[in-house]
Design a protein around this motif. Structure first.
Motif, short mmCIF file in Angstrom:
data_model
loop_
_atom_site.label_atom_id
_atom_site.label_comp_id
_atom_site.label_asym_id
_atom_site.label_seq_id
_atom_site.Cartn_x
_atom_site.Cartn_y
_atom_site.Cartn_z
N THR A 161 31.88 23.87 -12.67
CA THR A 161 31.01 25.05 -12.73
C THR A 161 30.43 25.36 -11.37
OG1 THR A 161 30.46 24.56 -15.03
CG2 THR A 161 28.95 26.00 -13.81
N THR A 162 30.02 24.31 -10.63
CA THR A 162 29.44 24.50 -9.31
C THR A 162 30.45 25.18 -8.37
OG1 THR A 162 28.04 22.55 -9.58
CG2 THR A 162 28.41 23.33 -7.34
N ILE A 163 31.69 24.74 -8.43
CA ILE A 163 32.71 25.26 -7.50
C ILE A 163 33.20 26.63 -7.92
CG2 ILE A 163 35.03 24.89 -6.58
CD1 ILE A 163 34.47 21.86 -6.79
N THR A 164 33.51 26.81 -9.22
CA THR A 164 34.14 28.05 -9.66
C THR A 164 33.15 29.11 -10.11
OG1 THR A 164 34.34 27.40 -11.99
CG2 THR A 164 36.09 26.69 -10.47
N GLY A 165 31.97 28.66 -10.56
CA GLY A 165 30.99 29.61 -11.10
C GLY A 165 31.11 29.80 -12.59
N TYR A 166 32.18 29.26 -13.21
CA TYR A 166 32.39 29.38 -14.65
C TYR A 166 31.73 28.20 -15.38
CZ TYR A 166 35.96 33.00 -13.94
OH TYR A 166 36.63 34.15 -13.60
N THR A 167 31.03 28.47 -16.49
CA THR A 167 30.48 27.41 -17.34
C THR A 167 31.53 26.97 -18.34
OG1 THR A 167 29.63 28.94 -19.00
CG2 THR A 167 28.18 28.43 -17.13
N HIS B 50 57.95 14.32 -12.42
CA HIS B 50 57.22 13.15 -11.92
C HIS B 50 55.90 12.90 -12.65
CE1 HIS B 50 60.10 13.19 -8.65
NE2 HIS B 50 59.76 14.44 -8.35
N GLY B 51 55.48 13.82 -13.46
CA GLY B 51 54.24 13.65 -14.18
C GLY B 51 53.00 13.94 -13.37
N GLU B 52 53.16 14.46 -12.19
CA GLU B 52 51.99 14.82 -11.38
C GLU B 52 52.39 15.85 -10.32
OE1 GLU B 52 50.41 11.51 -9.23
OE2 GLU B 52 52.14 11.34 -7.91
N TRP B 53 51.37 16.50 -9.80
CA TRP B 53 51.55 17.43 -8.67
C TRP B 53 50.26 17.43 -7.87
CZ3 TRP B 53 48.81 21.58 -6.82
CH2 TRP B 53 49.42 22.34 -5.80
N HIS B 54 50.37 17.52 -6.56
CA HIS B 54 49.17 17.66 -5.74
C HIS B 54 49.49 18.53 -4.52
CE1 HIS B 54 50.76 14.77 -2.76
NE2 HIS B 54 51.21 14.11 -3.81
N GLY B 55 48.49 19.25 -4.08
CA GLY B 55 48.67 20.14 -2.93
C GLY B 55 47.53 21.13 -2.82
N GLU B 56 47.65 22.01 -1.81
CA GLU B 56 46.63 23.03 -1.58
C GLU B 56 46.98 24.29 -2.34
OE1 GLU B 56 46.19 23.67 2.59
OE2 GLU B 56 45.43 21.64 3.01
N ILE B 57 45.98 24.93 -2.90
CA ILE B 57 46.21 26.15 -3.67
C ILE B 57 44.98 27.05 -3.55
CG2 ILE B 57 45.37 25.00 -5.76
CD1 ILE B 57 47.25 26.83 -7.36
N TRP B 58 45.26 28.33 -3.41
CA TRP B 58 44.17 29.32 -3.38
C TRP B 58 43.86 29.76 -4.82
CZ3 TRP B 58 41.14 30.74 0.60
CH2 TRP B 58 41.57 30.43 1.90
N ASN B 59 42.60 29.59 -5.23
CA ASN B 59 42.14 30.09 -6.52
C ASN B 59 40.96 31.03 -6.29
OD1 ASN B 59 43.94 29.21 -8.44
ND2 ASN B 59 42.98 27.19 -8.62
N ARG B 60 40.45 31.59 -7.37
CA ARG B 60 39.39 32.58 -7.24
C ARG B 60 38.17 32.17 -8.07
NH1 ARG B 60 39.83 37.26 -4.91
NH2 ARG B 60 42.11 37.20 -5.00
N ARG B 61 36.99 32.32 -7.47
CA ARG B 61 35.75 32.00 -8.18
C ARG B 61 35.42 33.13 -9.15
NH1 ARG B 61 34.00 27.97 -4.43
NH2 ARG B 61 34.43 28.58 -2.27
N LYS B 62 34.41 32.88 -10.00
CA LYS B 62 33.96 33.89 -10.94
C LYS B 62 33.50 35.15 -10.20
CE LYS B 62 30.57 34.72 -14.63
NZ LYS B 62 29.43 34.13 -15.40
N SER B 63 32.94 34.95 -9.00
CA SER B 63 32.45 36.08 -8.20
C SER B 63 33.57 36.95 -7.66
CB SER B 63 31.61 35.56 -7.03
OG SER B 63 32.43 34.81 -6.13
N GLY B 64 34.80 36.44 -7.73
CA GLY B 64 35.95 37.17 -7.19
C GLY B 64 36.38 36.67 -5.83
N ALA B 65 35.58 35.80 -5.21
CA ALA B 65 35.91 35.28 -3.88
C ALA B 65 37.01 34.24 -3.97
CB ALA B 65 34.66 34.68 -3.22
N THR C 299 39.15 19.66 -5.18
CA THR C 299 38.08 19.68 -4.18
C THR C 299 38.11 21.01 -3.45
OG1 THR C 299 38.31 17.31 -3.85
CG2 THR C 299 37.10 18.51 -2.17
N ASP C 300 36.96 21.61 -3.25
CA ASP C 300 36.86 22.85 -2.48
C ASP C 300 36.97 22.51 -0.99
OD1 ASP C 300 36.25 25.21 -1.23
OD2 ASP C 300 34.40 25.59 -2.33
N ILE C 301 38.07 22.90 -0.35
CA ILE C 301 38.28 22.59 1.07
C ILE C 301 38.24 23.85 1.93
CG2 ILE C 301 39.61 20.51 0.58
CD1 ILE C 301 42.15 22.13 1.19
#
Length: 600
Positions: free
Chosen positions: A70-76, A108-123, A149-151
């Protein structure tokens, strides 16, 4: 007794069983307590970790999220419960990105990497995401657990560091490193497509004068203004780079003809015609541009840049504020320039320069009334080096300041010696832009007059029109301070620059020197005669002395007499003379033989 023994055995056996059961129960209780403790600990970690966590079922429906989510995305939790993680999608990644993600999860049962997502605010924000498959008993996915993690801040810091490594800190333009990389890539494309490209070296004329006069802060702001002007002219596919100081390098890619490049260079020069207003100062700089073309002038970046640099120096030598395409002869000039600069430094240390003096003659009576001090250099190895060769190099290298001060001090001492011998001449000395705009100019001139014992009215300082037009208000103040110590002011090469009645009225000017190019063409049928007549008329109406330079024949002399020019200098009377010969001319009382000119 046997019955009692049997009963005791049963009691003992039952006691052992009860004891074992109790121990097992205690162990189970302890394990349950430990498990409960682990669950509580896991819950504490889950709720307090700074990493966002969300869990979905096998179909991707969100089952739960932690507070950090919630802190990172803004969604409850209530807002995302039952939703698909697609509500976070930023559309920064292509479809292929997600296809590769699911392929890794399925394999492999897993994935990791960098990805752009969007917060509730649209940012949009960048996260480092790890997704792990939680399999059921049959091995098929039961849940997906995502930890992220927000990087974004870290990414922005890295971008700033990367930008600083490849961009000029002052202007934000690409630096040398990035320019060379882009040039390398553009050369590969040009070679494959059989296309031309151009490298343009651009140096600002007189920038050092502005920087020295107004300080580095104003100079920096001017450089920012210049970078903005250049960026407006070029296409997005082109590159303008600052290599340092006042040197800019441009890459013009995908061009068909030299005419297109010449047109770009002309537009740049036009852009610089408009003054830059920096903190109330009206500043004018002009560009000297050198151009090399691929493949005509080089097949690699190093050669193209070297040849564009050589062409730029040729543009400066040709009068500045222009552009030159590279020619093979230009590279021969660079070693010559360096050699001249080195010899010039030695000549200054050894006082190997000298002044020659060209007499100025009155057209009223033919008497010598003044002289112009002209620099001469006779190098022991190369012989006489023309001022047109060494003066531009002195200006570029900064040697013009000590050289100009030496010339001024020497001229003052010589004029004082002539006055002591009864020759009351007014001696004229040229000032370079660097000298004139120096903050200590007036103090230094006053000091030299005092040291030599020369009265101020015996000294005339010659300036060019372009020097006067730079920072007009400060120029007026400097001129009035010079006038206050008795020094006269002359405008050299008048008629070739910003000739204007307006500035003649504003500036305290004593003398106009008509450029010899006009004098040379007297009687040729062009407009020169009318121009000279106009300049003389201006001088008469404003009570300003008019001097004609480069008078070489009787026809020119009689024309000037007819139109009431005040004084002349030129080969018709005398070339510039060494001090000894000039002294003999004065002692002999030599004068110009005048006759009444025929009326027009």
């Amino acid at each position: 007794e046997r019955h009692r023994d049997h009963l005791e055995d049963l009691v003992a056996e039952r006691s052992a069983e009860l004891l074992a059961a109790n121990e097992q129960l205690e162990q189970e209780i302890a394990e349950r307590i430990a498990a409960q403790s682990q669950l509580q600990l896991a819950d504490i970690v889950y709720r307090n970790t700074v990493e966002g966590v969300f869990v979905t079922d096998s179909k991707g429906t969100i089952l739960t999220v932690n507070p950090a989510f919630t802190t990172i995305t803004g969604y409850t939790l209530d807002e995302v419960l039952g939703q698909n993680p697609r509500i976070l999608k930023s559309h920064h990644q292509p479809r292929e990105f997600y296809e590769a993600m699911w392929a890794s999860l399925n394999t492999h049962g897993e994935w990791h990497g960098e990805i752009w997502n969007r917060r509730k605010s649209g940012a949009a924000y960048l996260q480092y995401l790890t997704i792990t498959v939680n399999p059921g008993r049959d091995g098929t996915p039961l849940n997906y657990v995502a930890v992220f993690t927000d990087i974004t801040e870290l990414h922005e810091k890295e971008e700033r560091i990367r930008h600083q490594a490849y961009h000029d800190a002052l202007t934000g333009l690409p630096n040398r490193l990035l320019f060379q990389d882009r040039l390398k890539q553009s050369l590969l494309l040009a070679e494959r497509g059989h296309r031309q490209l151009a490298v343009m070296f651009l140096d600002l004329d007189r920038f050092k004068v502005i920087n020295d006069t107004f300080g580095h802060h104003i100079g920096d702001e001017l450089l920012k203004s210049v970078s903005g002007r250049l960026a407006k002219i070029l296409r997005q596919s082109d590159t303008v780079s600052r290599f340092g100081g006042d040197e800019f390098v441009l890459l013009i890619s995908d061009t068909d003809t030299p005419d297109h490049i010449a047109n770009v260079a002309s537009k740049i020069i036009e852009q610089f015609a408009t003054p830059a207003i920096i903190e109330g100062h009206e500043l004018v700089v002009s560009p000297s541009i050198g151009i090399s073309l691929f493949p005509d002038h080089g097949s690699d970046g190093v050669t193209l840049m070297k040849n564009a640099d050589a062409a730029m120096y040729s543009a400066k030598e040709s009068g500045r504020n222009n552009f030159k395409f590279y020619t093979a002869e230009m590279n021969a000039q660079a070693p010559y320039h360096l050699a001249i600069e080195g010899r010039m430094r030695k000549a200054l240390d050894n006082l190997a320069f000298e002044l020659h003096y060209q007499p100025r003659v009155s057209l009223d009576n033919g008497a010598v009334v003044g002289a112009e001090a002209l620099l001469r250099w006779n190098d022991p190895e190369q012989g006489a080096i023309p001022p047109s060769d060494f003066i531009p190099i002195a200006e570029e290298s900064g040697l013009i300041i000590p050289l100009g001060e030496w010339a001024l001090a020497t001229a003052c001492r010589q004029a004082r010696a002539w006055r002591a011998a009864g020759h009351l001449l007014r001696l004229s000395v040229n000032l370079s832009p660097h000298q004139f705009h120096h903050v200590l100019l007036v103090d230094r001139v006053a000091q030299l007059l005092e040291e030599s014992g020369l009265p101020g009215d015996a000294l005339e300082l010659e300036l060019t029109e372009s020097m006067l037009m730079q920072e007009a208000e400060q120029t007026i103040e400097t001129l009035h301070r010079l006038k206050a110590i008795g020094v006269s002011i002359a405008i050299d090469d008048f008629g070739t620059g910003y000739s204007s009645l307006g500035y003649l009225k504003r500036f305290p000017i004593d003398t106009l020197k008509v450029d010899k190019s006009f004098i040379r063409d007297i009687g040729s049928g062009g407009n020169e005669d009318a121009i000279i007549e106009t300049i003389i008329a201006l001088g008469i109406s404003l009570d300003i002395e008019v001097v004609a330079e480069g008078v070489e024949n009787r026809q020119q002399l009689e024309f000037l007499q007819l139109h009431h020019c005040d004084t002349i200098q030129g080969y018709y009377f005398s070339k510039a003379l060494p001090p000894g010969e000039m002294t003999r001319l004065l002692e002999e009382g030599r004068s110009l033989q005048l006759t009444a000119p025929e009326s027009a």
